[in-house]
Design an enzyme around this catalytic site. Sequence first.
Site, PDB file in Angstrom:
ATOM      1  N   TYR A  90     -80.205  25.709   2.620  1.00 15.09           N
ATOM      2  CA  TYR A  90     -79.228  26.674   2.101  1.00 15.09           C
ATOM      3  C   TYR A  90     -77.855  26.041   2.006  1.00 15.09           C
ATOM      4  CZ  TYR A  90     -77.042  27.392   6.687  1.00 15.09           C
ATOM      5  OH  TYR A  90     -76.338  27.211   7.858  1.00 15.09           O
ATOM      6  N   LYS A 122     -79.291  20.850   6.138  1.00 13.67           N
ATOM      7  CA  LYS A 122     -78.798  22.234   6.221  1.00 13.67           C
ATOM      8  C   LYS A 122     -80.000  23.165   6.073  1.00 13.67           C
ATOM      9  CE  LYS A 122     -74.740  24.976   4.993  1.00 13.67           C
ATOM     10  NZ  LYS A 122     -74.219  25.047   6.361  1.00 13.67           N
ATOM     11  N   GLU A 164     -70.807  19.089  17.827  1.00 12.93           N
ATOM     12  CA  GLU A 164     -70.110  20.011  16.920  1.00 12.93           C
ATOM     13  C   GLU A 164     -70.208  21.415  17.503  1.00 12.93           C
ATOM     14  OE1 GLU A 164     -72.046  20.053  13.081  1.00 12.93           O
ATOM     15  OE2 GLU A 164     -74.052  20.076  13.958  1.00 12.93           O
ATOM     16  N   LEU A 212     -74.032  18.210  11.144  1.00 10.50           N
ATOM     17  CA  LEU A 212     -74.035  18.448   9.711  1.00 10.50           C
ATOM     18  C   LEU A 212     -72.794  17.801   9.104  1.00 10.50           C
ATOM     19  CD1 LEU A 212     -75.359  19.983   7.295  1.00 10.50           C
ATOM     20  CD2 LEU A 212     -73.724  21.812   7.768  1.00 10.50           C
TER      21      LEU A 212
END
Length: 285
Positions: free
Chosen positions: A31, A146, A178, A202
């Site tokens: 996505y 993702k 993260e 990511l």
Amino acid sequence: MKVLWNKNIVDREQVRIEMEDRGYQFGDGIYEVIRAYNGTYFGLDEHIDRLFKSADKIELMIPYERKELKEVVTALLDINHIHTGDLYLQITRGISSPRNHLFPEAGVEPIVTGSLTVAARDTEKMKKGIAVSVEKDERWLKCDIKSTSLLGNVLAKHEAYKKNAEEAVLHRDGIVTECSSANLAVIKEGTVYTHPDGNLILAGITKLMWLQCAKEIGLPVREEAFTLEELYAADEIFCSSTTKEIMPIVKVDDQAVGDGVPGTWTKKLQQQYVAMIEKACVSVK
């Protein structure tokens, strides 16, 4: 509200998702979330490029050429007359029965959906900053994809929520990676540090943008991993994502960051980021 369903823009009520869809059965899909300002997508090319990279990593064939996909999501934005909001674009491997972990045989068509949400910028939080909690990074080892398989992220954010925190800062054996739904950076003695891209995080589109902003305002950047100890000792901390933009972090667990208010460099980055948006999308409200 009109939505994208495979090759057509239709009324949302017309969409029917089959229970044998591999996105539902396995989270077998990818996505993107793309932000629109003033009726124009920001970073559309970069988001579409990342979508295709994610697809390549899981051997998923996107049933659109890049140019065609950009055209159809832009048409969706225009048809819905969205000024400021978010596009959620999802592609799953398609409908395959009986349920089987193996990739389906050739001929199964991927399912494409895209929907828009009107969403104002959260300027109050951007001005005041947010609190975060530190949690173990217990996700899988392909965070660069993702993927729609976000249970690890969901669990981490839920733990943060239970501690009255806005976000979870994740670490693997004391090395900060993260946040649960954002990239992370710390500023110490006039230099910003952020985890390098790779399989553990990511590669954020907003991160890509603020790296350019940092260069423009003369803020040195070091893309290298840092520890929890360095996190707690930071002068400033911020996280970044499509919807959060550049979000100051003013509290980690029970400890204030710096003076407990957004720092000078973070505010400069925010201003430069808004200037970048305004250059691409005319105005930001």
